[in-house]
Write a protein that holds these residues in place. Structure first.
Motif, PDB file in Angstrom:
ATOM      1  N   PHE A 110       0.952  -1.155   0.139  1.00 58.06           N
ATOM      2  CA  PHE A 110      -0.051   0.064  -0.008  1.00 58.06           C
ATOM      3  C   PHE A 110       0.960   1.110  -0.012  1.00 58.06           C
ATOM      4  CE2 PHE A 110      -3.454  -2.765   1.810  1.00 58.06           C
ATOM      5  CZ  PHE A 110      -4.394  -2.695   0.626  1.00 58.06           C
ATOM      6  N   LEU A 111       1.973   1.160   0.672  1.00 58.91           N
ATOM      7  CA  LEU A 111       2.758   2.326   0.864  1.00 58.91           C
ATOM      8  C   LEU A 111       3.435   2.660  -0.695  1.00 58.91           C
ATOM      9  CD1 LEU A 111       4.572   4.515   2.148  1.00 58.91           C
ATOM     10  CD2 LEU A 111       6.368   2.723   2.445  1.00 58.91           C
ATOM     11  N   GLU A 112       3.637   1.634  -1.484  1.00 56.14           N
ATOM     12  CA  GLU A 112       4.349   1.702  -2.668  1.00 56.14           C
ATOM     13  C   GLU A 112       3.165   2.413  -3.748  1.00 56.14           C
ATOM     14  OE1 GLU A 112       7.248   0.966  -5.923  1.00 56.14           O
ATOM     15  OE2 GLU A 112       7.230   1.497  -3.759  1.00 56.14           O
ATOM     16  N   SER A 114       0.779   4.078  -2.842  1.00 55.34           N
ATOM     17  CA  SER A 114       0.570   5.707  -2.572  1.00 55.34           C
ATOM     18  C   SER A 114       1.676   6.458  -3.039  1.00 55.34           C
ATOM     19  CB  SER A 114       0.650   5.783  -0.983  1.00 55.34           C
ATOM     20  OG  SER A 114       1.962   5.607  -0.373  1.00 55.34           O
ATOM     21  N   ARG A 115       2.892   5.939  -3.387  1.00 57.18           N
ATOM     22  CA  ARG A 115       3.971   6.646  -3.894  1.00 57.18           C
ATOM     23  C   ARG A 115       3.511   6.876  -5.451  1.00 57.18           C
ATOM     24  NH1 ARG A 115       7.892   2.854  -1.417  1.00 57.18           N
ATOM     25  NH2 ARG A 115       8.804   3.770   0.693  1.00 57.18           N
ATOM     26  N   ASP A 117       0.678   6.801  -6.684  1.00 59.99           N
ATOM     27  CA  ASP A 117      -0.633   7.755  -6.975  1.00 59.99           C
ATOM     28  C   ASP A 117      -0.209   9.213  -6.770  1.00 59.99           C
ATOM     29  OD1 ASP A 117      -3.431   8.121  -7.279  1.00 59.99           O
ATOM     30  OD2 ASP A 117      -3.262   8.709  -5.069  1.00 59.99           O
ATOM     31  N   SER A 118       0.753   9.395  -5.876  1.00 61.70           N
ATOM     32  CA  SER A 118       1.348  10.776  -5.201  1.00 61.70           C
ATOM     33  C   SER A 118       2.146  11.363  -6.222  1.00 61.70           C
ATOM     34  CB  SER A 118       1.463  10.915  -3.949  1.00 61.70           C
ATOM     35  OG  SER A 118       2.659  10.100  -3.590  1.00 61.70           O
ATOM     36  N   GLU A 120       5.277  10.516  -6.498  1.00 58.07           N
ATOM     37  CA  GLU A 120       6.728  10.334  -5.974  1.00 58.07           C
ATOM     38  C   GLU A 120       7.703   9.537  -6.428  1.00 58.07           C
ATOM     39  OE1 GLU A 120       6.699   9.373  -1.678  1.00 58.07           O
ATOM     40  OE2 GLU A 120       4.848  10.816  -1.487  1.00 58.07           O
TER      41      GLU A 120
END
Length: 211
Positions: A110-112, A114-115, A117-118, A120
């Motif tokens: 999920f952290l990946e 989010s990166r 999607d944002s 980053e």
């Protein structure tokens, strides 16, 4: 639970080690991990194009052999985490260790996401040059069409529509090489956070105050 007389790895051991290894891989940024160019400087030629791109903050495919070495390190780290969790946190219980490993992998995944999607994640040179062109176009648009006003506010979607009307080449999202609506919204947020904007973040409803 673990049998003290049993030797070797069980399927649960292997599965939890793999899950923890995957968690390490995603937590470090997967193929965008700063460890990849670090390994490249140690094991590869420093003047390789992919390594130059990475050092300039852009994504470039690393050699498969190097990615294999990096993945092996992640798996070794996962195995070490598995042993530590098994002994220190799970009191030797394979089932509990596997549950924690799966939870760790899901969290890192999920952290990946989010990166991604944002925005980053690093982009390659072609994408970086394209996004720089979008940024310059947006700054020109902002100078001509966006007015700072202390009591004013507008919705992000209004800015997107105005941007597309200003540039015929970006008339719709379907234009090849053009920004999506989300890309334009990101350009707005970055511009508004700089000297030219109001310095305020959009509200949860998508309104930007001060412009």
């Amino acid at each position: 639970k673990r049998n003290a007389e049993r030797k070797g790895l069980s399927l649960a051991d292997a599965a939890s080690s793999l899950c923890f290894g995957g968690s390490v891989y995603f937590s470090l940024g997967s193929r965008n991990s700063p460890l990849v160019p670090a390994l490249g400087r140690a094991l590869w030629e420093p003047d390789d194009d992919w390594l130059k791109d990475r050092e300039e903050g852009m994504y470039s495919d690393a050699p498969l052999a190097l990615l294999g070495a990096y993945l092996s390190l992640c798996l070794l780290a996962g195995a070490a985490v598995d042993r530590a969790v098994l002994r220190l946190a799970a009191a030797g219980d394979d089932a509990v260790t596997l549950q924690l490993a799966v939870l760790s992998l899901l969290s890192a995944g999920f952290l990946e996401l989010s990166r991604i999607d944002s925005g980053e994640k690093m982009v390659d040179r072609v994408e970086a040059e394209r996004e720089e062109g979008w940024r310059l176009d947006f700054e020109e648009f902002a100078r001509e069409r966006i007015v700072k006003k202390a009591e004013g506010s507008c919705h992000k979607s209004d800015v997107v529509r105005s941007f597309r009307r200003y540039y015929g080449k970006y008339r719709t999202e379907q234009v090849v090489g053009g920004p999506t609506d989300m890309d334009v919204e990101r350009l707005l947020v970055k511009w508004n956070a700089g000297e030219g904007g109001s310095g305020k973040l959009p509200t949860s409803g998508g309104f930007v105050k001060g412009i």
